[in-house]
Scaffold this motif. Structure first.
Motif, short mmCIF file in Angstrom:
data_model
loop_
_atom_site.label_atom_id
_atom_site.label_comp_id
_atom_site.label_asym_id
_atom_site.label_seq_id
_atom_site.Cartn_x
_atom_site.Cartn_y
_atom_site.Cartn_z
N ALA A 47 -3.89 -0.92 -3.00
CA ALA A 47 -3.28 0.39 -3.21
C ALA A 47 -3.99 1.15 -4.34
O ALA A 47 -4.22 2.35 -4.24
CB ALA A 47 -1.79 0.24 -3.51
N GLN A 48 -4.34 0.44 -5.40
CA GLN A 48 -5.07 1.08 -6.51
C GLN A 48 -6.43 1.57 -6.03
O GLN A 48 -6.87 2.67 -6.38
CB GLN A 48 -5.24 0.10 -7.68
CG GLN A 48 -3.97 -0.18 -8.42
CD GLN A 48 -4.16 -1.22 -9.52
OE1 GLN A 48 -5.09 -2.02 -9.50
NE2 GLN A 48 -3.25 -1.21 -10.49
N ALA A 49 -7.11 0.78 -5.21
CA ALA A 49 -8.42 1.17 -4.69
C ALA A 49 -8.32 2.40 -3.81
O ALA A 49 -9.14 3.32 -3.89
CB ALA A 49 -9.05 0.01 -3.93
N VAL A 50 -7.29 2.44 -2.97
CA VAL A 50 -7.09 3.61 -2.09
C VAL A 50 -6.87 4.86 -2.93
O VAL A 50 -7.47 5.91 -2.67
CB VAL A 50 -5.92 3.37 -1.11
CG1 VAL A 50 -5.52 4.66 -0.42
CG2 VAL A 50 -6.29 2.31 -0.09
N ARG A 51 -6.03 4.76 -3.95
CA ARG A 51 -5.79 5.92 -4.83
C ARG A 51 -7.08 6.36 -5.53
O ARG A 51 -7.36 7.54 -5.67
CB ARG A 51 -4.70 5.61 -5.86
CG ARG A 51 -3.31 5.66 -5.28
CD ARG A 51 -2.26 5.67 -6.38
NE ARG A 51 -2.27 4.47 -7.20
CZ ARG A 51 -1.63 3.36 -6.92
NH1 ARG A 51 -0.90 3.26 -5.82
NH2 ARG A 51 -1.68 2.32 -7.73
N ARG A 52 -7.86 5.39 -5.97
CA ARG A 52 -9.11 5.69 -6.66
C ARG A 52 -10.11 6.36 -5.71
O ARG A 52 -10.85 7.26 -6.11
CB ARG A 52 -9.71 4.37 -7.19
CG ARG A 52 -10.62 4.49 -8.33
CD ARG A 52 -11.07 3.14 -8.90
NE ARG A 52 -11.51 2.18 -7.90
CZ ARG A 52 -10.85 1.05 -7.59
NH1 ARG A 52 -9.72 0.75 -8.19
NH2 ARG A 52 -11.31 0.22 -6.69
N GLU A 53 -10.12 5.95 -4.46
CA GLU A 53 -11.09 6.46 -3.50
C GLU A 53 -10.67 7.76 -2.82
O GLU A 53 -11.49 8.42 -2.21
CB GLU A 53 -11.33 5.39 -2.41
CG GLU A 53 -11.97 4.14 -2.94
CD GLU A 53 -11.89 2.97 -1.98
OE1 GLU A 53 -12.38 1.90 -2.35
OE2 GLU A 53 -11.35 3.11 -0.86
N THR A 54 -9.41 8.10 -2.93
CA THR A 54 -8.91 9.31 -2.28
C THR A 54 -9.12 10.51 -3.19
O THR A 54 -8.67 10.50 -4.33
CB THR A 54 -7.40 9.16 -1.98
OG1 THR A 54 -7.21 7.99 -1.16
CG2 THR A 54 -6.85 10.38 -1.26
#
Length: 60
Positions: A47-54
């Motif tokens: 979830a943290q990676a998705v937020r970072r990549e979005t």
């Protein structure tokens, strides 16, 4: 009070997703308490990676 999210390594969402898939395949979807903990940490990291990549919207 909500506990802060742990700071985890900055792997991509794709990398973490692959780790989650591998974990689930190796356990046939049946998780021991130790593996469930590992799974939960991976989900938080994903979830943290998705937020970072979005891309963030606004300020345009």
């Amino acid at each position: 009070m909500v506990a802060p999210e742990p700071v985890l390594p900055q792997r991509s969402s794709a990398e973490v997703n692959e780790l989650i898939r591998t974990l689930m395949q190796h356990t046939s979807g049946i998780l021991t308490s130790q593996k469930r903990h590992e799974y939960e940490l991976l989900v938080v990291e994903w979830a943290q990676a998705v937020r970072r990549e979005t891309p963030r919207q606004g300020n345009s």
